[in-house]
Design an enzyme around this catalytic site. Structure first.
Site, short mmCIF file in Angstrom:
data_model
loop_
_atom_site.label_atom_id
_atom_site.label_comp_id
_atom_site.label_asym_id
_atom_site.label_seq_id
_atom_site.Cartn_x
_atom_site.Cartn_y
_atom_site.Cartn_z
N LYS A 175 24.80 9.49 -20.84
CA LYS A 175 25.17 9.59 -19.42
C LYS A 175 23.90 9.71 -18.56
O LYS A 175 23.71 9.00 -17.61
CB LYS A 175 26.09 10.80 -19.20
CG LYS A 175 26.48 10.98 -17.75
CD LYS A 175 27.39 12.16 -17.53
CE LYS A 175 27.53 12.38 -16.04
NZ LYS A 175 28.31 13.57 -15.70
N GLU A 181 16.71 13.31 -27.83
CA GLU A 181 17.08 12.77 -29.15
C GLU A 181 17.42 11.29 -29.03
O GLU A 181 16.99 10.47 -29.84
CB GLU A 181 18.31 13.51 -29.71
CG GLU A 181 18.08 14.94 -30.11
CD GLU A 181 18.48 15.91 -29.01
OE1 GLU A 181 18.31 15.56 -27.80
OE2 GLU A 181 18.92 17.03 -29.32
N GLY A 236 30.15 14.32 -19.52
CA GLY A 236 29.77 13.68 -20.77
C GLY A 236 30.80 13.87 -21.88
O GLY A 236 31.14 12.95 -22.61
N ARG A 237 31.33 15.10 -22.00
CA ARG A 237 32.28 15.36 -23.09
C ARG A 237 33.68 14.81 -22.78
O ARG A 237 34.59 14.97 -23.59
CB ARG A 237 32.32 16.86 -23.40
CG ARG A 237 32.64 17.75 -22.23
CD ARG A 237 32.34 19.22 -22.53
NE ARG A 237 32.42 20.05 -21.33
CZ ARG A 237 31.42 20.25 -20.49
NH1 ARG A 237 30.26 19.67 -20.69
NH2 ARG A 237 31.57 21.03 -19.43
N GLU A 322 31.70 23.99 -24.73
CA GLU A 322 30.77 23.60 -23.66
C GLU A 322 31.48 23.71 -22.31
O GLU A 322 30.85 24.01 -21.29
CB GLU A 322 30.23 22.18 -23.90
CG GLU A 322 29.00 21.88 -23.06
CD GLU A 322 28.28 20.60 -23.48
OE1 GLU A 322 27.33 20.68 -24.28
OE2 GLU A 322 28.66 19.52 -23.00
N HIS A 352 41.38 25.58 -48.93
CA HIS A 352 40.56 25.95 -50.08
C HIS A 352 39.19 26.45 -49.64
O HIS A 352 38.27 26.53 -50.44
CB HIS A 352 40.43 24.76 -51.03
CG HIS A 352 41.76 24.27 -51.49
ND1 HIS A 352 42.39 24.76 -52.62
CD2 HIS A 352 42.63 23.38 -50.94
CE1 HIS A 352 43.57 24.17 -52.77
NE2 HIS A 352 43.74 23.33 -51.75
N LYS A 464 16.20 23.69 -24.25
CA LYS A 464 15.47 22.42 -24.17
C LYS A 464 14.11 22.63 -23.50
O LYS A 464 13.10 22.05 -23.90
CB LYS A 464 16.26 21.39 -23.35
CG LYS A 464 17.56 20.92 -23.96
CD LYS A 464 18.20 19.87 -23.07
CE LYS A 464 19.64 19.60 -23.44
NZ LYS A 464 20.37 18.79 -22.48
O1 F6P Z 1 22.85 19.04 -24.15
C1 F6P Z 1 24.19 18.92 -23.86
C2 F6P Z 1 24.54 17.59 -23.26
O2 F6P Z 1 24.08 17.52 -21.96
C3 F6P Z 1 26.02 17.36 -23.32
O3 F6P Z 1 26.70 17.90 -22.26
C4 F6P Z 1 26.09 15.88 -23.42
O4 F6P Z 1 27.31 15.46 -23.93
C5 F6P Z 1 24.92 15.57 -24.33
O5 F6P Z 1 23.95 16.52 -23.97
C6 F6P Z 1 24.38 14.18 -24.23
O6 F6P Z 1 24.02 13.88 -22.93
P1 F6P Z 1 23.75 12.39 -22.46
O7 F6P Z 1 25.03 11.63 -22.59
O8 F6P Z 1 23.30 12.50 -21.04
O9 F6P Z 1 22.69 11.82 -23.35
#
Ligand code: F6P
Length: 500
Positions: A175, A181, A236-237, A322, A352, A464
């Protein structure tokens, strides 16, 4: 395959409610009629109905970021106008659907898709891709779908070892398009394509992006025609309904993606229009609230008795924790309750693992049992296995509810352990969409009742920020470092250990 005829909802007890053919039975919540009345009255008093109306009307309910939470528009297949600050968002949403469908039609000769994204740009999609792979009626294009989320290069190495560079497509999903990452992994995949001999033109054709930050995707090198936008009014979620869900259409066909949206849309209409007393997301939220008030619960579990839904609890963890894992309310004041810890995994495997604690541990942990009435395979043994699966699910709920007395304290089951039972008629794209929207709307309801803004996530930022100077110190290598304003003595010692 023979499956038993669907039971009429009329045969269900009063504790059961149905919406979009999804049945919720709260019989084992141990909440009596008077308590339910009080719960609905309290919900009305806290203006829950107004909140629901505001959410669908595009009001800026995400106060801290001054935005609406309009993910429901992404699955609004009716295309009825959804106004955001006076402007209908549906033409833009529809255009993206058309582009997804067009891409499906020209998506040929692809062997591997590397989906690069994390958190909300990963969980929902991964859940859908995994779950729908189990549906015998859904035809798959059979591409290898690789999910690259973690910065740990173990995942990257495993994927790049298997994918065929000349017929791979990479979809960068973010987003913000600033997530570290995702950026690092995307660069590594582009480098791999280059090193594997792909030309600049091939690489350009292989790279796609899904983002609310189109300029950043362009700057990264993704061609405009390969960028699928979504918008800042989608959390995002809550974004799997946007072009984040593109691989669902690419792998299983556009119709399957539409069915997924249709199930969620149907659940939205139910949530928006049903009276609170019949409203599944609201009933589930109030049951949880009741258990918080009366039993002081701190955790709950979601146990789908369907291997296809093994990713569901992971998706749910981000959704609930979140969204609602916050101590401060919309008014900036401390809240009384917020999200319990959520965990789970597919049954019967989960039995289990940690069910011992559910039955005899000192903590009361409410459970959402999720059962699918139809088996997910047409193998000859499917029905026999499915009966065992369902009988285990029903037995666990009953054992937890009633407990068992015994002379030996080791054999005592205290009982009175609350659970919901959700029945899906079958697992397909439609009911998967309905299930996810049920939980999304439940999370929004809980946020409203707890007075929490469910649509921001300020708590993910601090770690972060601190990671940056630590990374610098690690990259710096062997020099001993001393504590600084941003690195305390404990962490400095750990860095020195790693650098030694
Ligand atoms: O670090 C949490 C977060 O901001 C989430 O809310 C989000 O889903 C994820 O990182 C990934 O964010 P993006 O879609 O901006 O890469």
């Amino acid at each position: 395959m023979s499956s038993r005829p669907m039971q009429s909802p009329d045969n269900l007890p009063n504790s059961a409610h149905t919406a979009v053919d999804v049945v919720l039975d709260t019989a084992y919540q141990n909440i009596n009629d008077a308590q339910w009345s009080d719960l609905f009255a309290a919900a009305r008093k806290s203006k829950l109905e107004e909140f629901i109306a505001d959410m669908f009307a595009g009001k800026h309910i995400n106060l801290s970021e001054d935005r609406p939470a309009l993910h429901s528009a992404l699955r609004n297949l009716s295309k009825a106008p959804v106004l955001l600050d006076g402007k209908d968002v549906m033409p833009a949403v529809t255009k993206v659907w058309q582009r997804i469908e067009a891409l499906c039609n020209k998506w040929v000769g692809v062997t591997d898709v590397i989906h690069i994204g994390i958190g909300g740009s990963d969980f929902g999609l991964r859940l859908a891709i995994e779950a729908l792979a189990h549906v015998p009626e859904i035809e798959s294009r059979g591409m290898q779908m690789h999910f690259l989320a973690n910065i740990d290069t173990a995942e990257l190495a495993r994927i790049l070892d298997r994918a065929q560079p000349n017929s791979t497509r990479a979809i960068i999903v973010s987003k913000s398009f600033t997530t570290l990452e995702t950026a690092m992994n995307a660069k590594a995949v582009v480098a791999w394509l280059k090193n594997s001999g792909c030309t600049q033109g091939q690489i350009a054709r292989s790279l796609f992006a899904v983002t609310a930050n189109v300029p950043a995707a362009k700057e990264f090198g993704v061609e405009e025609d390969n960028i699928f936008p979504f918008w800042d009014w989608v959390g995002g979620r809550y974004s799997v309904w946007s072009a984040v869900g593109l691989p669902i259409a690419l792998q299983y066909g556009f119709k399957t993606f539409e069915d997924f949206l249709a199930g969620a849309h149907a659940m939205d209409l139910h949530f928006k229009n049903a009276p609170l007393e019949q409203n599944l997301p609201v009933i589930m939220a109030l049951a949880l609230l009741h258990q918080q008030e009366k039993r002081g619960i701190k955790a709950y579990a979601a146990i789908p008795y369907a291997d296809a839904l093994d990713w569901f609890p992971k998706w749910l963890q981000q959704l609930d924790m979140e969204s609602n894992g916050k101590s401060v309310g919309r008014d900036g004041k401390p809240v009384k309750h917020s999200s319990p810890v959520v965990f789970g995994s597919a049954g019967s495997n989960a039995q289990h693992s940690y069910f011992q604690l559910f039955h005899q541990g000192p903590e009361v942990i409410p459970i959402d049992f999720i059962a699918v009435r139809k088996p997910m395979s047409d193998r000859p043994e499917a029905m026999a296995h499915h009966h065992i699966l369902l009988s285990n699910c029903l037995a666990q709920a009953q054992a937890l509810a009633h407990g068992k007395s015994a002379a030996n304290p080791n054999d005592v089951y205290p009982g009175n352990r609350p659970s919901n039972l959700l029945f899906l008629p079958e697992l397909n794209a439609f009911y998967l969409g309905a299930l996810l929207a049920l939980y999304e709307n439940r999370a929004a309801t809980l946020g409203a009742l707890w007075n929490i803004n469910s649509f921001d996530q300020p708590g993910v930022e601090y770690g972060k920020v601190l990671a940056k100077p630590i990374e610098k110190a690690l990259v710096g290598g062997s020099d001993q470092i001393s504590p600084t304003d941003s690195i305390d003595a404990v962490t400095a010692a750990r860095i020195n250990f790693l650098n030694s």
